[in-house]
Design an enzyme around this catalytic site. Structure first.
Site, mmCIF file in Angstrom:
data_model
loop_
_atom_site.group_PDB
_atom_site.id
_atom_site.type_symbol
_atom_site.label_atom_id
_atom_site.label_comp_id
_atom_site.label_asym_id
_atom_site.label_seq_id
_atom_site.Cartn_x
_atom_site.Cartn_y
_atom_site.Cartn_z
ATOM 1 N N GLY A 1 33.381 -21.412 -27.637
ATOM 2 C CA GLY A 1 32.073 -21.952 -28.005
ATOM 3 C C GLY A 1 32.163 -23.293 -28.686
ATOM 4 C CB SER A 2 34.745 -25.612 -29.097
ATOM 5 O OG SER A 2 35.521 -25.350 -27.946
ATOM 6 C CG LEU B 1 33.275 -16.335 -23.388
ATOM 7 C CD1 LEU B 1 33.426 -16.526 -24.901
ATOM 8 C CD2 LEU B 1 34.579 -15.832 -22.789
ATOM 9 C CG ASN C 1 32.176 -21.208 -33.037
ATOM 10 O OD1 ASN C 1 31.739 -21.147 -34.177
ATOM 11 N ND2 ASN C 1 31.576 -21.914 -32.071
ATOM 12 C CB SER D 1 26.003 -16.187 -39.594
ATOM 13 O OG SER D 1 24.808 -16.712 -40.123
ATOM 14 C CE1 TYR E 1 23.325 -15.971 -34.407
ATOM 15 C CE2 TYR E 1 22.563 -15.762 -36.677
ATOM 16 C CZ TYR E 1 23.361 -16.381 -35.732
ATOM 17 O OH TYR E 1 24.209 -17.401 -36.120
ATOM 18 C CE LYS F 1 26.823 -15.281 -35.382
ATOM 19 N NZ LYS F 1 28.076 -15.838 -34.821
ATOM 20 C CB ILE G 1 25.491 -25.565 -39.686
ATOM 21 C CG1 ILE G 1 26.266 -24.723 -40.708
ATOM 22 C CG2 ILE G 1 26.286 -26.787 -39.261
ATOM 23 C CD1 ILE G 1 26.659 -25.451 -41.976
#
Length: 249
Positions: free
Chosen positions: A15-16, A58, A84, A137, A150, A154, A183
């Site tokens: 995930g980059s 993925l 990530n 997170s 979500y 996490k 972020i």
């Protein structure tokens, strides 16, 4: 200090292609390691020069194993992994459908679990030590409005970090995690609009919304020899968002 250097290591960061994962990948590169990036779509223009990029969704059942296999083909010396990859697909709880729930848990938890498993199997087969960092997170500790799937995913990543640290300790593979707060990424673009920005900046003790590169230092530290006696831990990277109850008025 040399103990903070990643020179001589190589990392795969899932995930980059953008956001936090991209910031971490760039930080790993700056710390001296080789890095392989991954995403569902192509790399960002600021991707480190000559860094390989694997494009793969993925969510497919065999995708985690295929990703790791291709990564080791590109770089047989891999010894670092950042799990990530993730996404946000929530709607209000009463409107949540099984398909949306499954997509959230499949990407945010299942994919990371099996990427880590495939990676660890490769290291064990090579009798090579290594380190893994998983991205959770602050939502893994504190719920947020209209974010039930979500938040749960996490929270699962927090326990994934701890249980994999326990499972892989005999193989000299450390597993730690980071828990970013708010972020500024494409995922949070709607949360940092002009209308809401002032509210969040007052709530965050550092007085600003985080940037992807703010997460890189914690990840690099946890991957480095400087953290050689640390495993199963989560570093919260939130500028103080979750520390105060009210924030500045």
């Amino acid at each position: 200090m040399k103990t903070f250097s990643l020179k001589g290591s190589s990392a795969l960061v899932t995930g980059s292609s953008q956001g936090i994962g991209h910031g971490i990948a760039c930080g790993i590169h700056e710390a001296g390691a080789g890095v392989i990036l991954h995403g569902k779509s192509g790399p960002a223009p600021t991707t480190p020069a000559n860094a390989p990029f694997i494009e793969l969704d993925l969510l497919a059942d065999d995708a985690p194993a295929r990703l790791v296999r291709e990564a080791f083909t590109l770089e047989p010396g891999l010894d670092l992994l950042v799990c990530n990859a993730g996404g946000f697909f929530d709607v209000p709880f009463l409107e949540m459908a099984p398909e949306r729930w499954e997509r959230t848990l499949s990407l945010n938890v299942r994919a990371n679990y099996f990427v880590a498993q495939a990676f660890a199997r490769e290291l064990v087969a090579r009798r090579r030590p290594g380190a893994i960092v998983a991205t959770s997170s602050t939502n893994g500790f504190q719920p947020e409005e209209d974010s039930s799937a979500y938040d749960i995913s996490k929270g699962a990543m927090v326990m994934l970090t701890r249980t994999l640290a326990h499972s892989l300790a005999p193989h000299h593979i450390r597993v730690n995690g980071i828990a970013p707060g708010l972020i500024h990424t494409p995922l949070t673009a709607s949360l940092v609009s002009n209308e809401k920005r002032t509210h969040y900046e007052k709530k965050i003790l550092q007085g600003r919304i985080g940037r992807p590169e703010d997460c890189a230092g914690a990840a690099v530290f946890l991957l480095s020899p400087a953290a050689s006696y640390i495993t199963g831990q989560i570093i919260v990277v939130d500028g103080g968002l979750t520390l105060g109850q009210i924030g500045r008025l």
